[in-house]
Scaffold this motif. Structure first.
Motif, PDB file in Angstrom:
ATOM      1  N   ASP A   1       0.806  -1.232   0.000  1.00  0.00           N
ATOM      2  CA  ASP A   1       0.000   0.000   0.000  1.00  0.00           C
ATOM      3  C   ASP A   1       0.832   1.273   0.000  1.00  0.00           C
ATOM      4  O   ASP A   1       0.385   2.315   0.474  1.00  0.00           O
ATOM      5  CB  ASP A   1      -0.979   0.015   1.188  1.00  0.00           C
ATOM      6  CG  ASP A   1      -1.995  -1.104   1.085  1.00  0.00           C
ATOM      7  OD1 ASP A   1      -2.440  -1.384  -0.043  1.00  0.00           O
ATOM      8  OD2 ASP A   1      -2.324  -1.701   2.110  1.00  0.00           O
ATOM      9  N   THR A   2       2.054   1.204  -0.501  1.00  0.00           N
ATOM     10  CA  THR A   2       2.858   2.413  -0.658  1.00  0.00           C
ATOM     11  C   THR A   2       2.876   2.780  -2.139  1.00  0.00           C
ATOM     12  O   THR A   2       2.542   1.969  -3.007  1.00  0.00           O
ATOM     13  CB  THR A   2       4.297   2.192  -0.180  1.00  0.00           C
ATOM     14  OG1 THR A   2       4.871   1.111  -0.938  1.00  0.00           O
ATOM     15  CG2 THR A   2       4.358   1.856   1.304  1.00  0.00           C
ATOM     16  N   LEU A   3       3.267   4.005  -2.430  1.00  0.00           N
ATOM     17  CA  LEU A   3       3.374   4.425  -3.826  1.00  0.00           C
ATOM     18  C   LEU A   3       4.388   3.565  -4.578  1.00  0.00           C
ATOM     19  O   LEU A   3       4.207   3.250  -5.753  1.00  0.00           O
ATOM     20  CB  LEU A   3       3.775   5.900  -3.901  1.00  0.00           C
ATOM     21  CG  LEU A   3       2.689   6.896  -3.497  1.00  0.00           C
ATOM     22  CD1 LEU A   3       3.253   8.303  -3.488  1.00  0.00           C
ATOM     23  CD2 LEU A   3       1.491   6.816  -4.430  1.00  0.00           C
ATOM     24  N   MET A   4       5.467   3.186  -3.889  1.00  0.00           N
ATOM     25  CA  MET A   4       6.486   2.335  -4.516  1.00  0.00           C
ATOM     26  C   MET A   4       5.878   1.004  -4.949  1.00  0.00           C
ATOM     27  O   MET A   4       6.037   0.567  -6.088  1.00  0.00           O
ATOM     28  CB  MET A   4       7.637   2.083  -3.537  1.00  0.00           C
ATOM     29  CG  MET A   4       8.697   1.146  -4.061  1.00  0.00           C
ATOM     30  SD  MET A   4       9.795   1.922  -5.243  1.00  0.00           S
ATOM     31  CE  MET A   4      10.820   2.879  -4.141  1.00  0.00           C
TER      32      MET A   4
ATOM     33  N   TYR B   1       3.789  -2.818  -9.224  1.00  0.00           N
ATOM     34  CA  TYR B   1       2.769  -3.730  -9.735  1.00  0.00           C
ATOM     35  C   TYR B   1       2.047  -3.132 -10.932  1.00  0.00           C
ATOM     36  O   TYR B   1       1.706  -3.831 -11.893  1.00  0.00           O
ATOM     37  CB  TYR B   1       1.781  -4.115  -8.630  1.00  0.00           C
ATOM     38  CG  TYR B   1       2.360  -5.142  -7.690  1.00  0.00           C
ATOM     39  CD1 TYR B   1       2.293  -6.503  -7.988  1.00  0.00           C
ATOM     40  CD2 TYR B   1       2.999  -4.763  -6.513  1.00  0.00           C
ATOM     41  CE1 TYR B   1       2.840  -7.458  -7.135  1.00  0.00           C
ATOM     42  CE2 TYR B   1       3.555  -5.707  -5.656  1.00  0.00           C
ATOM     43  CZ  TYR B   1       3.463  -7.048  -5.975  1.00  0.00           C
ATOM     44  OH  TYR B   1       4.022  -7.980  -5.133  1.00  0.00           O
ATOM     45  N   GLY B   2       1.809  -1.816 -10.893  1.00  0.00           N
ATOM     46  CA  GLY B   2       1.146  -1.147 -12.010  1.00  0.00           C
ATOM     47  C   GLY B   2       1.982  -1.212 -13.275  1.00  0.00           C
ATOM     48  O   GLY B   2       1.466  -1.470 -14.365  1.00  0.00           O
TER      49      GLY B   2
ATOM     50  N   PRO C   1       0.329   6.432   0.406  1.00  0.00           N
ATOM     51  CA  PRO C   1      -0.292   7.369  -0.539  1.00  0.00           C
ATOM     52  C   PRO C   1      -1.402   8.162   0.120  1.00  0.00           C
ATOM     53  O   PRO C   1      -2.028   7.715   1.080  1.00  0.00           O
ATOM     54  CB  PRO C   1      -0.850   6.453  -1.625  1.00  0.00           C
ATOM     55  CG  PRO C   1      -1.041   5.139  -0.952  1.00  0.00           C
ATOM     56  CD  PRO C   1       0.013   5.046   0.098  1.00  0.00           C
ATOM     57  N   ILE C   2      -1.661   9.336  -0.402  1.00  0.00           N
ATOM     58  CA  ILE C   2      -2.772  10.158   0.093  1.00  0.00           C
ATOM     59  C   ILE C   2      -4.055   9.508  -0.369  1.00  0.00           C
ATOM     60  O   ILE C   2      -4.253   9.257  -1.547  1.00  0.00           O
ATOM     61  CB  ILE C   2      -2.652  11.592  -0.443  1.00  0.00           C
ATOM     62  CG1 ILE C   2      -1.357  12.222   0.060  1.00  0.00           C
ATOM     63  CG2 ILE C   2      -3.855  12.429  -0.041  1.00  0.00           C
ATOM     64  CD1 ILE C   2      -1.030  13.540  -0.585  1.00  0.00           C
ATOM     65  N   ARG C   3      -4.958   9.250   0.550  1.00  0.00           N
ATOM     66  CA  ARG C   3      -6.188   8.528   0.211  1.00  0.00           C
ATOM     67  C   ARG C   3      -7.237   9.450  -0.406  1.00  0.00           C
ATOM     68  O   ARG C   3      -7.969   9.064  -1.290  1.00  0.00           O
ATOM     69  CB  ARG C   3      -6.739   7.849   1.455  1.00  0.00           C
ATOM     70  CG  ARG C   3      -5.721   6.884   2.053  1.00  0.00           C
ATOM     71  CD  ARG C   3      -6.310   5.521   2.231  1.00  0.00           C
ATOM     72  NE  ARG C   3      -5.343   4.640   2.835  1.00  0.00           N
ATOM     73  CZ  ARG C   3      -4.710   3.686   2.177  1.00  0.00           C
ATOM     74  NH1 ARG C   3      -4.916   3.512   0.920  1.00  0.00           N
ATOM     75  NH2 ARG C   3      -3.851   2.912   2.785  1.00  0.00           N
TER      76      ARG C   3
END
Length: 198
Positions: free
Chosen positions: A5-8, A13-14, A163-165
């Motif tokens: 659940d981090t931007l990294m 994965y993206g 990440p900012i939710r």
């Protein structure tokens, strides 16, 4: 290291998901990054270019070619190992290997039915493949070696970033709800012992 659940983590994965989707769309193995391609110089050397899938490329004029580089799949072993191994097996079955392992790349710029192998082996790409395999087969040993460096451990907390939710835009309809007063910064007093020490 990558934490859930981090931007990294989401970026890793993206990126692999987009690479795989591009391969499916064009009916070719996936994995596009900078590499050699089939055109040669007057001296007989392959050209080299920074290829990338436009949707995730930082370069505005990025092109995929498509030129598929096996080392890109090796780098994906840490993210999607089963998909990467399946992709590498497909490449091997299609004859993308020579006496020193996988070729640098396969150039599909003349069409998916006219693949042109880039029969060279670049040391830094082969090194990436070896390190990725070692990391996969030995419980992330390369990461463990990396984290033995005290300077790396000192900044590891940055990798836990979340990440900012929710992001509210300035033009959200001009809510008339009263704004909460900003919290005053908390002042931490130094212990008396530290004051004496300077």
């Amino acid at each position: 290291r990558s934490y859930p659940d981090t931007l990294m983590s989401k970026s890793l994965y993206g990126a692999v998901a987009i690479q795989r989707a591009y391969g499916r769309e064009h009916g070719i193995p996936w994995g596009i990054s900078e590499s050699g391609y089939a055109e040669k110089t007057d001296q007989g050397h392959y050209h080299y270019q920074a290829y990338g899938i436009p949707q995730i490329a930082l370069k505005w004029d990025a092109t995929a070619g498509p030129v598929v580089s096996p080392y890109s799949s090796f780098l994906a072993l840490v993210v999607e190992p089963h998909a990467a191994i399946e992709n590498l097996r497909r490449m091997a079955k299609e004859g993308w290997t020579g006496p020193w392992g996988f070729y640098e790349a396969i150039d599909f710029m003349q069409g998916k039915n006219k693949p042109r192998p880039v029969r060279e082996w670049m040391a830094h790409h082969q090194g990436m493949c070896i390190v990725a395999l070692l990391n996969l087969l030995n419980d992330n040993i390369v990461q463990q070696w990396f984290y033995e460096n005290t300077q790396m451990r000192a900044v590891e907390l940055l990798l836990h970033e979340k990440p900012i939710r929710e992001i509210k835009s300035k033009g959200d309809g001009g809510s008339s709800a009263p704004k909460k007063a900003a919290k005053k910064p908390r002042i931490v007093k130094r212990p008396a012992a530290l004051k004496k020490a300077g």
